[in-house]
Scaffold this motif. Sequence first.
Motif, PDB file in Angstrom:
ATOM      1  N   LYS A  64       3.741   5.954 -13.708  1.00  0.00           N
ATOM      2  CA  LYS A  64       3.686   4.570 -13.234  1.00  0.00           C
ATOM      3  C   LYS A  64       3.317   4.446 -11.761  1.00  0.00           C
ATOM      4  O   LYS A  64       3.011   3.362 -11.299  1.00  0.00           O
ATOM      5  N   TRP A  65       3.383   5.546 -11.002  1.00  0.00           N
ATOM      6  CA  TRP A  65       3.104   5.513  -9.563  1.00  0.00           C
ATOM      7  C   TRP A  65       1.770   6.166  -9.276  1.00  0.00           C
ATOM      8  O   TRP A  65       1.515   7.300  -9.648  1.00  0.00           O
ATOM      9  N   SER A  66       0.943   5.412  -8.578  1.00  0.00           N
ATOM     10  CA  SER A  66      -0.355   5.927  -8.147  1.00  0.00           C
ATOM     11  C   SER A  66      -0.516   5.591  -6.671  1.00  0.00           C
ATOM     12  O   SER A  66      -0.595   4.419  -6.306  1.00  0.00           O
ATOM     13  N   PRO A  67      -0.562   6.609  -5.809  1.00  0.00           N
ATOM     14  CA  PRO A  67      -0.736   6.338  -4.381  1.00  0.00           C
ATOM     15  C   PRO A  67      -2.198   6.065  -4.027  1.00  0.00           C
ATOM     16  O   PRO A  67      -3.107   6.502  -4.736  1.00  0.00           O
ATOM     17  N   LEU A  68      -2.398   5.370  -2.938  1.00  0.00           N
ATOM     18  CA  LEU A  68      -3.743   5.204  -2.385  1.00  0.00           C
ATOM     19  C   LEU A  68      -4.107   6.519  -1.708  1.00  0.00           C
ATOM     20  O   LEU A  68      -3.344   7.044  -0.898  1.00  0.00           O
ATOM     21  N   ILE A  69      -5.267   7.039  -2.037  1.00  0.00           N
ATOM     22  CA  ILE A  69      -5.719   8.312  -1.482  1.00  0.00           C
ATOM     23  C   ILE A  69      -6.933   8.059  -0.599  1.00  0.00           C
ATOM     24  O   ILE A  69      -7.865   7.352  -0.996  1.00  0.00           O
ATOM     25  N   TYR A  70      -6.901   8.621   0.575  1.00  0.00           N
ATOM     26  CA  TYR A  70      -8.000   8.506   1.546  1.00  0.00           C
ATOM     27  C   TYR A  70      -8.671   9.870   1.587  1.00  0.00           C
ATOM     28  O   TYR A  70      -8.066  10.857   2.005  1.00  0.00           O
TER      29      TYR A  70
END
Length: 183
Positions: A157-163
Amino acid sequence: MILLNTLNEDGTVNISPISSSWALGDIIVLGIGLNGKAAENLDRHRECVINLPSPSMWENVERLAPTTGKNPVPEAKLDMGFNFEKDKFAASGLTPAVSHQVKPARIRECPLQIEAEVLSLRVPEHSPDFAIVETRAVRVHAHRSILLDENRIDPSKWSPLIYNFRHYFGLGERLGKTFRAES
């Protein structure tokens, strides 16, 4: 990608997009440029909030990208197109949330918000334009929508923003799990 909240001299909050970080247990290490407001604020007031945005927030992050809390804008940043912005919450379209154990406010929209204390801030001799900041998490806030139970994040359920090399991404499809995964 994180959004680092630090406390300005006047008690307002500065928000800085930070692309260099890693964690081990309750220790989170940040790489911060010295020509911005975040390092100055952390050196003076040794508390912060480490906010982890979701991929849907990339435009909010990008609204912050060309801003600095330093006034006047450092010459090196002027040459790169930065401008001074006092109210980073308004500039980004994000909402402050009261922290429980540190003074800087959290970012309500971020699914994970980590209140932290600064343990050390040092400038490496070989890289004098950056600081290595070691923090310790003192309180973690997570949106209910990403929780597995009271104390665990559900990785599905958790998806981080990736740079990644100056581009924004979310997670790709799940490939598998380690033998130690509980779900």
